[in-house]
Design a protein around this motif. Structure first.
Motif, short mmCIF file in Angstrom:
data_model
loop_
_atom_site.label_atom_id
_atom_site.label_comp_id
_atom_site.label_asym_id
_atom_site.label_seq_id
_atom_site.Cartn_x
_atom_site.Cartn_y
_atom_site.Cartn_z
N LYS A 5 0.85 -1.19 0.00
CA LYS A 5 0.00 0.00 0.00
C LYS A 5 0.89 1.24 0.00
CE LYS A 5 -4.00 -2.11 0.71
NZ LYS A 5 -5.08 -2.11 -0.21
N SER A 6 0.58 2.15 -0.88
CA SER A 6 1.30 3.41 -0.93
C SER A 6 0.33 4.51 -0.51
CB SER A 6 1.81 3.68 -2.35
OG SER A 6 2.44 4.93 -2.41
N TYR A 7 0.67 5.19 0.57
CA TYR A 7 -0.15 6.29 1.06
C TYR A 7 0.55 7.59 0.71
CZ TYR A 7 -2.18 2.51 3.78
OH TYR A 7 -2.77 1.32 4.15
N GLY A 8 -0.10 8.40 -0.10
CA GLY A 8 0.52 9.64 -0.53
C GLY A 8 -0.47 10.77 -0.61
N SER A 9 -0.08 11.81 -1.28
CA SER A 9 -0.90 13.01 -1.39
C SER A 9 -2.20 12.76 -2.14
CB SER A 9 -0.10 14.11 -2.08
OG SER A 9 0.40 13.64 -3.32
N ASN A 10 -2.22 11.75 -3.01
CA ASN A 10 -3.43 11.44 -3.78
C ASN A 10 -4.20 10.27 -3.21
OD1 ASN A 10 -2.46 13.45 -5.37
ND2 ASN A 10 -2.36 12.26 -7.24
N GLY A 11 -3.95 9.92 -1.96
CA GLY A 11 -4.66 8.83 -1.31
C GLY A 11 -3.88 7.53 -1.33
N GLU A 12 -4.62 6.45 -1.15
CA GLU A 12 -4.01 5.12 -1.05
C GLU A 12 -4.00 4.44 -2.41
OE1 GLU A 12 -5.55 0.90 0.65
OE2 GLU A 12 -5.71 2.58 2.03
N ARG A 13 -2.89 3.80 -2.73
CA ARG A 13 -2.76 3.03 -3.97
C ARG A 13 -2.26 1.62 -3.61
NH1 ARG A 13 -4.87 6.16 -8.08
NH2 ARG A 13 -3.88 8.20 -8.17
N SER A 14 -2.89 0.61 -4.17
CA SER A 14 -2.41 -0.76 -4.02
C SER A 14 -1.43 -1.05 -5.14
CB SER A 14 -3.57 -1.75 -4.09
OG SER A 14 -4.43 -1.59 -2.99
N GLU A 64 3.32 12.56 -7.39
CA GLU A 64 2.94 11.18 -7.06
C GLU A 64 3.76 10.19 -7.88
OE1 GLU A 64 -0.89 8.30 -6.30
OE2 GLU A 64 -1.09 9.82 -7.86
N ARG A 71 9.22 4.43 -4.19
CA ARG A 71 8.77 3.33 -3.33
C ARG A 71 8.88 1.99 -4.04
NH1 ARG A 71 3.66 6.52 -0.69
NH2 ARG A 71 4.94 7.74 0.74
#
Length: 79
Positions: A5-14, A64, A71
């Protein structure tokens, strides 16, 4: 296959990462961006991160794309 899971400025991405040890290759996919990247162990490094960043920048904003490519490089380097 590993899922990160990547948590960043645009929300969570799997981020889905599949390593093929026999072929010495890795496939990375981010379904929410409809994006994927395939590379071999030999390609890992600064050039690969730059290639991923350019490709991701076509699907999302530059910050992003930079965040995700860094990452992904870290996660795949641990494998």
């Amino acid at each position: 296959m590993k899922i990160r899971k990547s948590y960043g400025s645009n929300g969570e991405r799997s981020v889905y990462i599949h390593e093929n040890k026999k072929d010495e290759s890795i496939l990375v996919a981010i379904p929410s961006l409809e994006w994927s990247c395939y590379f071999t162990y030999d390609e890992a490094g600064e050039e690969l991160q730059e290639r991923m960043m350019k490709s991701l920048a076509e699907r999302t904003d530059d910050s992003e794309a930079n965040e995700l490519s860094g990452r992904i490089r870290g996660w795949t380097g641990e494998m």
